[in-house]
Design a protein around this motif. Structure first.
Motif, PDB file in Angstrom:
ATOM      1  N   LYS A  93     -19.195   9.737 170.747  1.00  0.00           N
ATOM      2  CA  LYS A  93     -18.202  10.358 170.180  1.00  0.00           C
ATOM      3  C   LYS A  93     -18.207  11.776 169.595  1.00  0.00           C
ATOM      4  O   LYS A  93     -17.372  12.574 169.291  1.00  0.00           O
ATOM      5  CB  LYS A  93     -17.655   9.443 168.972  1.00  0.00           C
ATOM      6  N   ASN A  94     -19.785  11.919 169.233  1.00  0.00           N
ATOM      7  CA  ASN A  94     -19.704  13.395 168.242  1.00  0.00           C
ATOM      8  C   ASN A  94     -19.583  14.547 169.438  1.00  0.00           C
ATOM      9  O   ASN A  94     -18.994  15.590 169.149  1.00  0.00           O
ATOM     10  CB  ASN A  94     -21.217  13.406 167.840  1.00  0.00           C
ATOM     11  N   ASP A  97     -17.500  17.484 169.145  1.00  0.00           N
ATOM     12  CA  ASP A  97     -17.703  18.952 169.634  1.00  0.00           C
ATOM     13  C   ASP A  97     -17.117  19.700 170.448  1.00  0.00           C
ATOM     14  O   ASP A  97     -16.593  20.972 170.379  1.00  0.00           O
ATOM     15  CB  ASP A  97     -19.214  18.791 169.953  1.00  0.00           C
ATOM     16  N   ALA A  98     -16.561  18.852 171.570  1.00  0.00           N
ATOM     17  CA  ALA A  98     -15.749  19.586 172.631  1.00  0.00           C
ATOM     18  C   ALA A  98     -14.550  19.827 172.041  1.00  0.00           C
ATOM     19  O   ALA A  98     -13.875  20.893 172.266  1.00  0.00           O
ATOM     20  CB  ALA A  98     -15.613  18.333 173.703  1.00  0.00           C
ATOM     21  N   THR A  99     -13.886  19.026 171.181  1.00  0.00           N
ATOM     22  CA  THR A  99     -12.675  19.491 170.664  1.00  0.00           C
ATOM     23  C   THR A  99     -12.798  20.721 169.808  1.00  0.00           C
ATOM     24  O   THR A  99     -12.038  21.549 169.697  1.00  0.00           O
ATOM     25  CB  THR A  99     -12.168  18.358 169.866  1.00  0.00           C
ATOM     26  N   GLU A 100     -13.863  20.768 169.006  1.00  0.00           N
ATOM     27  CA  GLU A 100     -14.133  21.768 168.084  1.00  0.00           C
ATOM     28  C   GLU A 100     -14.193  23.025 168.937  1.00  0.00           C
ATOM     29  O   GLU A 100     -13.799  24.117 168.448  1.00  0.00           O
ATOM     30  CB  GLU A 100     -15.257  21.376 167.234  1.00  0.00           C
ATOM     31  N   VAL A 127     -12.521  26.609 168.394  1.00  0.00           N
ATOM     32  CA  VAL A 127     -12.897  27.734 168.136  1.00  0.00           C
ATOM     33  C   VAL A 127     -12.543  28.734 169.097  1.00  0.00           C
ATOM     34  O   VAL A 127     -12.330  29.835 168.710  1.00  0.00           O
ATOM     35  CB  VAL A 127     -14.588  27.428 168.119  1.00  0.00           C
ATOM     36  N   MET A 128     -12.773  28.372 170.279  1.00  0.00           N
ATOM     37  CA  MET A 128     -12.372  29.085 171.305  1.00  0.00           C
ATOM     38  C   MET A 128     -10.936  29.787 171.432  1.00  0.00           C
ATOM     39  O   MET A 128     -10.576  31.157 171.399  1.00  0.00           O
ATOM     40  CB  MET A 128     -12.812  28.754 172.692  1.00  0.00           C
ATOM     41  N   LEU A 144     -12.300  24.586 159.391  1.00  0.00           N
ATOM     42  CA  LEU A 144     -12.144  23.729 160.439  1.00  0.00           C
ATOM     43  C   LEU A 144     -10.878  23.973 161.427  1.00  0.00           C
ATOM     44  O   LEU A 144     -11.105  23.883 162.346  1.00  0.00           O
ATOM     45  CB  LEU A 144     -12.242  22.247 159.915  1.00  0.00           C
ATOM     46  N   GLN A 145      -9.814  24.232 160.569  1.00  0.00           N
ATOM     47  CA  GLN A 145      -8.531  24.524 161.571  1.00  0.00           C
ATOM     48  C   GLN A 145      -7.664  25.381 160.772  1.00  0.00           C
ATOM     49  O   GLN A 145      -7.450  25.633 159.658  1.00  0.00           O
ATOM     50  CB  GLN A 145      -7.838  23.073 161.648  1.00  0.00           C
ATOM     51  N   ASN A 146      -6.772  26.270 161.604  1.00  0.00           N
ATOM     52  CA  ASN A 146      -5.734  27.033 161.179  1.00  0.00           C
ATOM     53  C   ASN A 146      -4.490  26.741 161.677  1.00  0.00           C
ATOM     54  O   ASN A 146      -4.477  26.862 163.000  1.00  0.00           O
ATOM     55  CB  ASN A 146      -5.998  28.612 161.263  1.00  0.00           C
ATOM     56  N   ILE A 147      -3.460  26.338 160.914  1.00  0.00           N
ATOM     57  CA  ILE A 147      -2.347  26.268 161.472  1.00  0.00           C
ATOM     58  C   ILE A 147      -1.103  27.082 161.154  1.00  0.00           C
ATOM     59  O   ILE A 147      -0.840  27.276 160.011  1.00  0.00           O
ATOM     60  CB  ILE A 147      -1.856  24.603 161.165  1.00  0.00           C
ATOM     61  N   GLN A 148      -0.610  27.776 162.140  1.00  0.00           N
ATOM     62  CA  GLN A 148       0.464  28.935 161.706  1.00  0.00           C
ATOM     63  C   GLN A 148       1.807  28.995 162.454  1.00  0.00           C
ATOM     64  O   GLN A 148       2.969  29.224 161.929  1.00  0.00           O
ATOM     65  CB  GLN A 148      -0.284  30.470 161.787  1.00  0.00           C
TER      66      GLN A 148
END
Length: 572
Positions: free
Chosen positions: A129-130, A134-137, A141-142, A439-443
């Protein structure tokens, strides 16, 4: 379903907490005592049920088909029946009870099996699950890097366009100056040509008179040709740059020279603690699930109590702690903690006013923001304060997730070079970890349009949706936990002025509407469908600004024209 092991004695239905290893049956305490008193069974081995021997599976002897294999020859290392043990080829050999060996092996295998089920499999699944997380993260990030690259490129392009425009404008200025100089020179020669024509006429006139007059006439002198200079046009010097120069301006992606961190594997010793914790979580989840099944909207809203909050002049935002304590803020930046009797416990002076800039965590901590200092503070129950900064962004609203403890922040970026400091350049919602890691930006939505203008109140729904009250957009903007736009709610009338917002255990969204023709609390379903005006002027509510629901499903409502907080029941 039976909820305990029944005694194996006929007609006895008591709890079989003991076990006879010879009879292979559970026994209650009374039957155990009788078993040990009986002459036939008094030598039987009786133990607690969990220490019982496993009954040996029935296996017939190949040499004596009517007998069961129940012994083990230690010298020959083979199982056999009791009659086989009397054979000459086993004379003098030592034998073990095959059932005891089987029980020992069974217990060992059962222990290893239990380890797989309780430790190795869950731990490995958690590691997997980690990896998925990590894949989602990595994808986030990319994508963030790609967005930053595009923004850098756009910024450079804007600068290139700006410099090019200035250079072109300069060429027009230089051209105008040169042409003006040439026009002046042209005027000079026009004047000189007129002078020559006039002088030529004078010479012709002198040539036409008599010779004796010509002898005594004044000789005319011709003025020299005026000198002028040729214009020196400017020269364009091309810029000296190459692809590498542009790459340096735009930046590049580098892999950090950091040794990868090994994933933490939970030690075997923590299995028992983990299991107990998991059981408690399951119990809590079951309680919440049972509560959801029994709860529903009431046909009417009932006032439970109300009390005045000292130290504030209004109640623009309300945060309820688990410890039955309340945080209330007013338009003047006063942030006050009270108990449910209205007694003041703490007071903080902040730079905020009519925004949802504070939130209580499940641990009882207070998180609040300072938009001028661009800082988010966490004040623990022992009154220790930690902080982290938000860079160029001014935090307006904040919410502590009830799902995972993440911190959701509505923020704006203002133009510092503008004469009007209130000009908002950009808006976004950012997700931080408990420790303040971004962790996350939503715009933007899927069409690249801005989702927010001024996200001044924010909350999270039970499904992970991020619900934002945006006064400037006159809408409640809802995105899912991945940041994808789900819907925007714009009220039920010609004008909608959303302020405080919260959600409840059923996934309802409650939002204050401060517009003059409404002044009510709207109740929406999880998908943005309007259900009702849960509170309005008919219930004596005027100008509701702050809302919050506690763990007992009580609705707290604060208003801007009074420091009174009113508590309602709307679920049954």
């Amino acid at each position: 379903m039976q909820h305990y092991l029944v005694c194996g004695t006929e007609d006895c239905q008591k709890n079989g907490q003991f076990y006879c290893n010879d009879c292979h049956r559970p026994l209650c305490e009374q039957c155990r005592d009788e078993h040990l008193k009986s002459p036939k069974t008094k030598i039987h081995e009786i133990v607690l049920y969990r220490y019982r021997n496993q009954q040996l599976p029935v296996e017939k002897c190949e040499i004596h088909p009517k007998r069961n294999v129940d012994m083990f020859c230690k010298e020959c290392q083979i199982p056999l029946c009791s009659k086989c043990s009397t054979r000459k080829d086993h004379h003098g050999h030592k034998f073990d009870d095959l059932e005891e060996i089987y029980t020992e092996k069974y217990t060992l295998q059962q222990t290893e099996f239990s380890k797989i089920q309780k430790y190795f499999l869950p731990t490995t699944q958690e590691l997997k699950k980690n990896i998925d997380e990590d894949a989602t993260e990595v994808k986030k990030v990319m994508e963030s890097i790609r967005t930053s690259m595009k923004a850098e490129a756009k910024s450079l392009k804007n600068l290139v366009d700006e410099v090019t425009s200035e250079n072109i404008e300069q060429t027009y200025t230089m051209e105008k100056s040169l042409l003006k100089m040439l026009q002046s020179q042209e005027t000079t020669y026009n004047d000189y040509i007129a002078y020559l024509e006039k002088t030529s006429d004078a010479f012709q006139e002198n040539l036409s008179i008599t010779h004796h007059k010509l002898l005594f006439s004044k000789t005319l002198k011709i003025q020299p040709i005026p000198e002028t200079t040729k214009p020196v046009p400017p020269v364009f010097t091309a810029g000296t740059f190459n692809k590498n120069d542009v790459a340096k301006l735009l930046g590049k992606v580098n892999v950090p020279n950091t040794k990868p961190e090994k994933r933490k594997i939970q030690p075997m010793e923590a299995v028992t603690t983990h299991m107990k914790s998991t059981e408690k979580q399951l119990e809590r989840s079951k309680e919440k699930s049972d509560m959801k099944q029994t709860l529903s909207l009431s046909s009417s809203v009932t006032k439970v109590r109300e009390y005045s909050v000292p130290g504030v002049n209004s109640a623009f935002h309300v945060s309820v702690e688990k410890s039955d304590r309340l945080w209330v803020s007013d338009r003047s930046g006063n942030l006050v903690q009270t108990d449910l009797q209205g007694k003041q416990l703490q007071r903080i002076k902040t730079s905020h006013g009519i925004k949802g800039y504070h939130t209580a965590t499940q641990d009882g901590d207070l998180i609040y923001t300072d938009k001028d200092k661009r800082v988010i503070y966490r004040k623990t129950t022992d009154k220790k304060i930690t902080e982290f900064k938000t860079g160029d962004w001014r935090p307006l609203s904040v919410h502590s997730s009830r799902i995972n403890g993440d911190i959701l922040v509505g923020m704006i970026k203002q133009d510092q070079h503008s004469r009007v400091l209130s000009v908002i350049m950009d808006s976004k919602v950012t997700r931080y970890s408990k420790a303040g890691k971004e962790l996350q930006n939503i715009q933007k939505d899927n069409q690249g349009q801005d989702l927010y203008r001024k996200p001044h109140y924010i909350t999270e729904n039970i499904n992970g949706d991020i619900c934002t009250s945006d006064y400037s957009k006159q809408a409640v903007v809802v995105v899912n936990k991945s940041g994808q736009h789900r819907f925007s709610y714009r009220g039920q009338g010609s004008r909608f002025c959303p302020y405080g917002i919260c959600t409840d255990v059923l996934g309802h969204i409650l939002v204050c509407d401060t517009s003059l023709n409404s002044q009510s609390v709207h109740l929406l379903d999880q998908d943005g469908g309007f259900l009702s005006f849960i509170l309005s002027s008919q219930q004596g509510t005027t100008s509701p600004c702050g809302v919050c629901v506690d763990d007992e499903n009580n609705l707290y409502v604060g208003q801007y024209d009074t420091n009174t907080v009113t508590v309602y029941k709307y679920l049954q």
